[in-house]
Scaffold this motif. Structure first.
Motif, PDB file in Angstrom:
ATOM      1  N   ARG A  30       0.698  -1.300   0.134  1.00  0.00           N
ATOM      2  CA  ARG A  30      -0.054  -0.068  -0.051  1.00  0.00           C
ATOM      3  C   ARG A  30       0.864   1.212  -0.031  1.00  0.00           C
ATOM      4  O   ARG A  30       1.928   1.234   0.709  1.00  0.00           O
ATOM      5  N   LEU A  31       0.457   2.144  -0.621  1.00  0.00           N
ATOM      6  CA  LEU A  31       0.906   3.590  -0.691  1.00  0.00           C
ATOM      7  C   LEU A  31       0.664   4.301   0.568  1.00  0.00           C
ATOM      8  O   LEU A  31       1.228   5.500   0.669  1.00  0.00           O
ATOM      9  N   TRP A  32      -0.574   4.098   1.112  1.00  0.00           N
ATOM     10  CA  TRP A  32      -1.023   5.108   2.074  1.00  0.00           C
ATOM     11  C   TRP A  32      -2.065   4.103   3.007  1.00  0.00           C
ATOM     12  O   TRP A  32      -2.427   3.047   2.305  1.00  0.00           O
ATOM     13  N   GLY A  33      -2.473   4.525   4.063  1.00  0.00           N
ATOM     14  CA  GLY A  33      -3.465   3.764   4.857  1.00  0.00           C
ATOM     15  C   GLY A  33      -2.902   2.548   5.710  1.00  0.00           C
ATOM     16  O   GLY A  33      -1.716   2.231   5.687  1.00  0.00           O
ATOM     17  N   LYS A  34      -3.930   1.801   6.031  1.00  0.00           N
ATOM     18  CA  LYS A  34      -3.573   0.608   6.841  1.00  0.00           C
ATOM     19  C   LYS A  34      -4.075  -0.661   6.526  1.00  0.00           C
ATOM     20  O   LYS A  34      -3.567  -1.653   6.970  1.00  0.00           O
ATOM     21  N   MET A  35      -4.926  -0.578   5.339  1.00  0.00           N
ATOM     22  CA  MET A  35      -5.626  -1.938   5.064  1.00  0.00           C
ATOM     23  C   MET A  35      -4.452  -2.800   4.127  1.00  0.00           C
ATOM     24  O   MET A  35      -3.777  -2.045   3.356  1.00  0.00           O
ATOM     25  N   SER A  36      -4.622  -4.102   4.509  1.00  0.00           N
ATOM     26  CA  SER A  36      -3.827  -5.217   3.630  1.00  0.00           C
ATOM     27  C   SER A  36      -4.623  -5.120   2.233  1.00  0.00           C
ATOM     28  O   SER A  36      -5.762  -4.836   2.132  1.00  0.00           O
ATOM     29  N   PRO A  37      -4.329  -5.841   1.091  1.00  0.00           N
ATOM     30  CA  PRO A  37      -4.867  -5.864   0.017  1.00  0.00           C
ATOM     31  C   PRO A  37      -6.270  -6.888   0.471  1.00  0.00           C
ATOM     32  O   PRO A  37      -7.311  -6.636  -0.136  1.00  0.00           O
ATOM     33  N   ALA A  38      -6.268  -7.887   1.183  1.00  0.00           N
ATOM     34  CA  ALA A  38      -7.481  -8.727   1.450  1.00  0.00           C
ATOM     35  C   ALA A  38      -8.267  -7.747   2.203  1.00  0.00           C
ATOM     36  O   ALA A  38      -9.509  -7.902   1.989  1.00  0.00           O
ATOM     37  N   GLN A  39      -7.714  -6.924   3.066  1.00  0.00           N
ATOM     38  CA  GLN A  39      -8.950  -6.056   3.977  1.00  0.00           C
ATOM     39  C   GLN A  39      -9.327  -5.096   2.759  1.00  0.00           C
ATOM     40  O   GLN A  39     -10.596  -4.754   3.158  1.00  0.00           O
ATOM     41  N   MET A  40      -8.650  -4.645   2.040  1.00  0.00           N
ATOM     42  CA  MET A  40      -9.274  -3.452   0.815  1.00  0.00           C
ATOM     43  C   MET A  40     -10.294  -4.186   0.113  1.00  0.00           C
ATOM     44  O   MET A  40     -11.517  -3.876  -0.178  1.00  0.00           O
ATOM     45  N   ALA A  41      -9.904  -5.552  -0.294  1.00  0.00           N
ATOM     46  CA  ALA A  41     -10.921  -6.315  -1.122  1.00  0.00           C
ATOM     47  C   ALA A  41     -12.369  -6.595  -0.397  1.00  0.00           C
ATOM     48  O   ALA A  41     -13.387  -6.442  -0.925  1.00  0.00           O
ATOM     49  N   TRP A  42     -12.128  -6.775   0.939  1.00  0.00           N
ATOM     50  CA  TRP A  42     -13.521  -6.891   1.634  1.00  0.00           C
ATOM     51  C   TRP A  42     -14.053  -5.537   1.911  1.00  0.00           C
ATOM     52  O   TRP A  42     -15.326  -5.485   1.746  1.00  0.00           O
ATOM     53  N   HIS A  43     -13.511  -4.701   2.029  1.00  0.00           N
ATOM     54  CA  HIS A  43     -13.830  -3.103   2.358  1.00  0.00           C
ATOM     55  C   HIS A  43     -14.594  -2.764   1.159  1.00  0.00           C
ATOM     56  O   HIS A  43     -15.746  -2.243   1.219  1.00  0.00           O
ATOM     57  N   CYS A  44     -14.127  -3.099  -0.048  1.00  0.00           N
ATOM     58  CA  CYS A  44     -14.567  -2.447  -1.302  1.00  0.00           C
ATOM     59  C   CYS A  44     -15.855  -3.153  -1.638  1.00  0.00           C
ATOM     60  O   CYS A  44     -16.754  -2.624  -2.347  1.00  0.00           O
ATOM     61  N   GLN A  45     -16.161  -4.283  -1.208  1.00  0.00           N
ATOM     62  CA  GLN A  45     -17.393  -4.932  -1.442  1.00  0.00           C
ATOM     63  C   GLN A  45     -18.658  -4.245  -0.913  1.00  0.00           C
ATOM     64  O   GLN A  45     -19.728  -4.498  -1.526  1.00  0.00           O
ATOM     65  N   PHE A  46     -18.665  -3.726   0.099  1.00  0.00           N
ATOM     66  CA  PHE A  46     -19.632  -2.980   0.883  1.00  0.00           C
ATOM     67  C   PHE A  46     -20.575  -1.814   0.146  1.00  0.00           C
ATOM     68  O   PHE A  46     -21.620  -1.742   0.064  1.00  0.00           O
ATOM     69  N   PRO A  47     -19.769  -1.012  -0.465  1.00  0.00           N
ATOM     70  CA  PRO A  47     -20.520  -0.129  -1.328  1.00  0.00           C
ATOM     71  C   PRO A  47     -21.268  -0.729  -2.450  1.00  0.00           C
ATOM     72  O   PRO A  47     -22.273  -0.301  -2.560  1.00  0.00           O
ATOM     73  N   LEU A  48     -20.688  -1.650  -2.978  1.00  0.00           N
ATOM     74  CA  LEU A  48     -21.304  -2.372  -4.219  1.00  0.00           C
ATOM     75  C   LEU A  48     -22.474  -3.128  -3.653  1.00  0.00           C
ATOM     76  O   LEU A  48     -23.536  -3.183  -4.411  1.00  0.00           O
ATOM     77  N   LYS A  49     -22.351  -3.733  -2.676  1.00  0.00           N
ATOM     78  CA  LYS A  49     -23.448  -4.496  -1.949  1.00  0.00           C
ATOM     79  C   LYS A  49     -24.697  -3.480  -1.759  1.00  0.00           C
ATOM     80  O   LYS A  49     -25.860  -3.755  -2.041  1.00  0.00           O
ATOM     81  N   ASP A  64     -14.851  14.974 -10.575  1.00  0.00           N
ATOM     82  CA  ASP A  64     -13.296  14.701 -11.065  1.00  0.00           C
ATOM     83  C   ASP A  64     -12.423  14.757 -10.115  1.00  0.00           C
ATOM     84  O   ASP A  64     -11.395  14.011 -10.392  1.00  0.00           O
ATOM     85  N   LYS A  65     -12.641  15.385  -9.075  1.00  0.00           N
ATOM     86  CA  LYS A  65     -11.616  15.762  -7.853  1.00  0.00           C
ATOM     87  C   LYS A  65     -11.265  14.345  -7.284  1.00  0.00           C
ATOM     88  O   LYS A  65     -12.128  13.635  -6.604  1.00  0.00           O
ATOM     89  N   LEU A  66      -9.984  13.872  -7.246  1.00  0.00           N
ATOM     90  CA  LEU A  66      -9.553  12.786  -6.535  1.00  0.00           C
ATOM     91  C   LEU A  66      -9.649  12.794  -4.811  1.00  0.00           C
ATOM     92  O   LEU A  66      -9.691  13.883  -4.568  1.00  0.00           O
ATOM     93  N   TRP A  67     -10.143  11.830  -4.372  1.00  0.00           N
ATOM     94  CA  TRP A  67     -10.122  11.979  -2.869  1.00  0.00           C
ATOM     95  C   TRP A  67      -9.016  11.724  -2.302  1.00  0.00           C
ATOM     96  O   TRP A  67      -8.036  11.358  -2.833  1.00  0.00           O
ATOM     97  N   ARG A  68      -8.722  12.467  -1.259  1.00  0.00           N
ATOM     98  CA  ARG A  68      -7.587  12.574  -0.554  1.00  0.00           C
ATOM     99  C   ARG A  68      -7.199  11.216   0.128  1.00  0.00           C
ATOM    100  O   ARG A  68      -7.752  10.368   0.560  1.00  0.00           O
ATOM    101  N   LYS A  69      -5.728  11.192   0.308  1.00  0.00           N
ATOM    102  CA  LYS A  69      -5.252   9.902   0.921  1.00  0.00           C
ATOM    103  C   LYS A  69      -5.988   9.919   2.404  1.00  0.00           C
ATOM    104  O   LYS A  69      -5.943  10.891   3.057  1.00  0.00           O
ATOM    105  N   ASN A  70      -5.872   8.570   2.874  1.00  0.00           N
ATOM    106  CA  ASN A  70      -6.212   8.692   4.416  1.00  0.00           C
ATOM    107  C   ASN A  70      -7.484   9.089   5.063  1.00  0.00           C
ATOM    108  O   ASN A  70      -7.940   9.506   5.994  1.00  0.00           O
TER     109      ASN A  70
END
Length: 147
Positions: A26-45, A72-78
């Motif tokens: 990761r370039l920022w934040g605390k999540m691992s790739p697996a945690q990110m994959a889990w986290h990203c499911q919920f907005p889609l759900k 179009d503005k990117l979200w800030r890190k963290n």
């Protein structure tokens, strides 16, 4: 602004997801790739299944953040994460990434649906806003891992 409901953006997201591995740094934040994959499911759900997942609540967040969902503005890190969407324990990448890809596809396939339930935090969104919001969230986390 790209939208998950556009074929090119959908294909791009799936290609980028393929580049994430259990060992991606990761370039920022605390999540691992697996945690990110889990986290990203919920907005889609929320979009596909009309699931709340702990994002309802603070009207100030709604007021200040809603317009950033589909511009179009990117979200800030963290950026802070809603409590119900925080990955507090390690997840299994080989379980979570296929679920995420399936939900990306399910959301893309729902693009022409007539009825969209209100978002539990942001209220009524147009299909255009839903597609842009879903793309932007996924893009944010893919950029978090450099893809």
């Amino acid at each position: 602004m790209k939208s998950l409901f556009e074929k090119e953006a959908y294909d791009e997201l799936l290609e980028r997801l393929e580049k994430i591995t259990p060992d991606s740094e990761r370039l920022w934040g605390k999540m691992s790739p697996a945690q990110m994959a889990w986290h990203c499911q919920f907005p889609l759900k929320i979009a596909v299944e009309n699931k709340d997942r702990g994002v309802s609540g603070n009207p100030l967040v709604r007021l200040l953040f809603k317009k950033t969902l589909y511009n179009d503005k990117l979200w800030r890190k963290n950026l802070p994460t809603a409590p119900g969407l925080k990955a507090t324990e390690e997840k299994d990448f080989d379980e979570e990434m296929p679920k995420l890809k399936q939900l990306v596809t399910a959301c893309y396939e729902a693009r022409e649906r007539d009825q969209w339930h209100p978002h539990p935090l942001f209220g009524k969104l147009t299909p255009e806003q839903w597609g842009k919001m879903e793309y932007k969230h996924l893009d944010h986390h893919l950029r978090q891992f450099g893809v």
